[in-house]
Structure formats: structure tokens, C-alpha cells
Design a protein around this motif. Structure first.
Motif, PDB file in Angstrom:
ATOM      1  N   VAL A  37       0.487  -1.120   0.001  1.00 19.99           N
ATOM      2  CA  VAL A  37       0.354   0.156   0.091  1.00 19.99           C
ATOM      3  C   VAL A  37       1.379   1.219  -0.040  1.00 19.99           C
ATOM      4  CG1 VAL A  37      -1.933  -1.336   0.979  1.00 19.99           C
ATOM      5  CG2 VAL A  37      -0.541   0.179   2.763  1.00 19.99           C
ATOM      6  N   GLU A  38       0.336   2.000  -0.203  1.00 18.06           N
ATOM      7  CA  GLU A  38       1.336   3.606   0.098  1.00 18.06           C
ATOM      8  C   GLU A  38       1.008   3.821   1.371  1.00 18.06           C
ATOM      9  OE1 GLU A  38       2.177   5.170  -2.125  1.00 18.06           O
ATOM     10  OE2 GLU A  38       1.648   3.632  -3.677  1.00 18.06           O
ATOM     11  N   ALA A  39       1.989   4.890   1.641  1.00 18.82           N
ATOM     12  CA  ALA A  39       2.521   4.974   2.611  1.00 18.82           C
ATOM     13  C   ALA A  39       1.342   5.696   3.766  1.00 18.82           C
ATOM     14  CB  ALA A  39       3.713   6.703   3.009  1.00 18.82           C
ATOM     15  N   SER A  40       0.530   6.522   2.328  1.00 15.44           N
ATOM     16  CA  SER A  40      -1.112   6.806   3.373  1.00 15.44           C
ATOM     17  C   SER A  40      -1.495   6.155   3.794  1.00 15.44           C
ATOM     18  CB  SER A  40      -1.600   8.101   2.698  1.00 15.44           C
ATOM     19  OG  SER A  40      -2.034   7.607   1.160  1.00 15.44           O
ATOM     20  N   VAL A  90       4.674  -1.152   2.534  1.00 17.71           N
ATOM     21  CA  VAL A  90       4.626  -0.115   1.756  1.00 17.71           C
ATOM     22  C   VAL A  90       6.340  -0.222   0.973  1.00 17.71           C
ATOM     23  CG1 VAL A  90       5.579   3.017   2.038  1.00 17.71           C
ATOM     24  CG2 VAL A  90       3.643   1.444   3.032  1.00 17.71           C
ATOM     25  N   GLU A  92       9.516   1.763  -0.863  1.00 21.76           N
ATOM     26  CA  GLU A  92       9.832   2.593  -0.123  1.00 21.76           C
ATOM     27  C   GLU A  92      10.951   2.986  -1.853  1.00 21.76           C
ATOM     28  OE1 GLU A  92      11.493   2.795   3.242  1.00 21.76           O
ATOM     29  OE2 GLU A  92       9.952   4.441   3.763  1.00 21.76           O
ATOM     30  N   TYR A 101      11.861  -1.607   1.782  1.00 25.97           N
ATOM     31  CA  TYR A 101      10.196  -1.440   2.172  1.00 25.97           C
ATOM     32  C   TYR A 101       9.686  -0.884   3.630  1.00 25.97           C
ATOM     33  CZ  TYR A 101       9.913  -4.199  -1.612  1.00 25.97           C
ATOM     34  OH  TYR A 101      10.001  -4.570  -3.373  1.00 25.97           O
TER      35      TYR A 101
END
Length: 107
Positions: A37-40, A90, A92, A101
Motif C-alpha cells: 500500500v501507499e504510506a498514507s 510500503v 519505499e 520496504y
């Protein structure tokens, strides 16, 4: 004699061309469930730690397919994240056969 040499050379050439397309990383079914998933999206999750993965990105001087390398790096990271008790990660960065990650355990 010449025919044998040509046959050997053709075999090596065919193997060299086919090798970059191979996917070498196989992971357990349980690890496949780890989401990328995205960091958000990890605001309510527990951070477990960093995960670094490496695969060959060149074989015999030939770059492997970018997608194949990414899939293999992601699969290795999924397996390591699962092994840490995580279910989410996530991505990176990915560069020259190395993936970075962060592993998380999310509700």
C-alpha cells in the motif's frame, strides 16, 4: 565437429536470451496475502521494521525485465514481512535489484 560447436553456441545463446525472463522467487501462499500500500494508508498500523531485498537485475550483462525484478523483490519482501508478523508493507524504493520496504501489522 563444427556442427557440435555451432549447436553448443546456439544452446548457450538461447539460454542467455531466455534467462532474463525467468522468475526465480516463489513464496508461500500465506505470504502472498501481504498487501503493498501507499504510506498514507498505514496511519492506524503498527510499524514492524524495515525490509531490504535483493535479486539479480542483470544476467550475463543483460538487464532483466523491470517488471520481473519488481515482482521478485516484492515477493521476497512479502515473505519477510509475513515472517515478522506483518500483513501490510510500503514499498519505499527499487533500484538495480534492491528493494526497500517498511513492514506493518494493520487491523
Amino acid at each position: 565437429m563444427i556442427r557440435t560447436t555451432v549447436l553448443k553456441a546456439a544452446t548457450v545463446a538461447a539460454f542467455s536470451l531466455a534467462l532474463p525472463a525467468c522468475t526465480w522467487v516463489k513464496i508461500p501462499d500465506d505470504a502472498r496475502a501481504v498487501a503493498i500500500v501507499e504510506a498514507s494508508a498505514v496511519g492506524n498500523c503498527q510499524r514492524l521494521g524495515n525490509v531490504s531485498t535483493n535479486v539479480a537485475w542483470k544476467v550475463a550483462g543483460i538487464k532483466r525485465g523491470e517488471n520481473k525484478v519488481r515482482v521478485e523483490l516484492d515477493n521476497l519482501a512479502r515473505e519477510r514481512t509475513f515472517g515478522m508478523g506483518g500483513n501490510t508493507m510500503v514499498r519505499e524504493s527499487i533500484s538495480e535489484g534492491t528493494g526497500e520496504y517498511i513492514a506493518y501489522k494493520c487491523p
